[in-house]
Every structure is written in C-alpha cells, then in structure tokens.
Design an enzyme around this catalytic site. Structure first.
Site, PDB file in Angstrom:
ATOM      1  N   GLU A 192      -0.401 -17.327  -8.843  1.00  0.00           N
ATOM      2  CA  GLU A 192       0.526 -16.509  -9.619  1.00  0.00           C
ATOM      3  C   GLU A 192       1.992 -16.742  -9.234  1.00  0.00           C
ATOM      4  OE1 GLU A 192      -0.653 -12.417  -9.513  1.00  0.00           O
ATOM      5  OE2 GLU A 192      -2.634 -12.846 -10.346  1.00  0.00           O
ATOM      6  N   HIS A 225      -5.468  -7.995  -5.469  1.00  0.00           N
ATOM      7  CA  HIS A 225      -4.879  -9.026  -4.604  1.00  0.00           C
ATOM      8  C   HIS A 225      -3.345  -8.937  -4.581  1.00  0.00           C
ATOM      9  CE1 HIS A 225      -5.149 -10.827  -8.639  1.00  0.00           C
ATOM     10  NE2 HIS A 225      -4.044 -11.477  -8.318  1.00  0.00           N
ATOM     11  N   ASN A 284     -12.527  -1.597  -5.557  1.00  0.00           N
ATOM     12  CA  ASN A 284     -12.270  -2.124  -6.896  1.00  0.00           C
ATOM     13  C   ASN A 284     -13.475  -2.946  -7.377  1.00  0.00           C
ATOM     14  OD1 ASN A 284     -11.311  -3.380  -9.204  1.00  0.00           O
ATOM     15  ND2 ASN A 284      -9.693  -4.511  -8.176  1.00  0.00           N
ATOM     16  N   TYR A 334       0.850  -1.187   0.000  1.00  0.00           N
ATOM     17  CA  TYR A 334       0.000   0.000   0.000  1.00  0.00           C
ATOM     18  C   TYR A 334       0.889   1.242   0.000  1.00  0.00           C
ATOM     19  CZ  TYR A 334      -3.766  -3.184   1.454  1.00  0.00           C
ATOM     20  OH  TYR A 334      -4.681  -4.206   1.519  1.00  0.00           O
TER      21      TYR A 334
END
Length: 150
Positions: A143, A116, A107, A86
């Site tokens: 991922e 995410h 979002n 962030y």
C-alpha cells in the site's frame, strides 16, 4: 460457501454467507470460487495485490459485538496507504488502546477490513494473520505505507 485464492501473503480462504463475506483466513484448501460474489472477491483481491485497487467494494458481514462493528467501520475508513495507532483509534472511539488491540486480533476479515493499518505508538504492533508481523509489513509495503515504518 468458501473459496480459496492465492496471494503474495499465502493462500486465502474466504467465507460467504447470505450474500456477504464473513471471514478471511489463511488456510491451505482447494475451493475455487463458485458464486458471483466469490468471483468478484477473487478479482478484487487480485487487483489489490497487483497494486491496482485501493478500496474494496465487497459486501462484508463480520460477526462481532456492537463495539466491534463500530471498530470495523473505523478500520475501513483508514485510507489505503495510511495508518493509525492503537491510541489514535482508542481516542476516536472512546475506549482503551488495549480494547483496540483485542478488536484487531478478533477481526474475522483481515485484509478486507484493514487491521494491518493499525500500529503501536512505538512500532508495528501485532498481526493475527498467518506470517504475523512479516505479513503486516508486506501489506503495508504493497500500500506504500512501509516508509512510515522505517
């Protein structure tokens, strides 16, 4: 127009308006894809969850303020398998980390706009999709970014 697709993180409902995806929600509805875009979206999501797609090519039209539009573009620029904090995004965009957290929570197209991939400086941070942080971890594992968490 909506279409629902099953995924490893639950049933996803996509909304299409004027030739673009405007929302992705976790809702248990039964609406098969009926337009070319919805079929394409279902295919790209299936390929993503199969580990065969690292970048979505769907037209997206998220609603939001000017800042949110800039923020969504910044999220889409985070490469597959990578994360940002962030604070890092706050510095990049010249806003507070709290503003980044609020924008993540707002979002309208999670997964496709990869909120995410945004973590707190001390852990995972939150996730507004169904399943909360567990879903966030599942997406990061998919991922190959989960090793960053452990």
């Amino acid at each position: 127009m909506i279409a629902c697709v099953d995924s490893p993180v639950g049933r996803l409902t996509l909304t299409e308006q004027e030739g673009a995806i405007t929302a992705l929600e976790w809702r248990d509805e039964d609406a098969p894809p009926e337009t070319d875009l919805m079929w394409r979206a279902a295919g790209e999501l299936a390929a993503y969850f199969a580990g065969k797609l690292t970048c979505f090519t769907l037209p997206l039209a998220p609603r939001g303020s000017d800042f949110q539009q800039v923020f969504y573009r910044a999220l889409c620029a985070i490469p597959h398998g990578e994360t940002r904090t962030y604070g890092e995004l706050a510095t990049e965009l010249g806003v507070s980390a709290q503003a980044i957290g609020q924008a993540c929570g707002a979002n309208p197209i999670p997964v496709l706009i990869p909120c995410h991939r945004v973590l707190s400086s001390t852990g995972l941070g939150g996730f507004s999709g169904a399943g909360g942080v567990e879903t966030k971890v599942a997406l990061l594992r998919l991922e190959g970014a989960a090793s960053l968490l452990i």
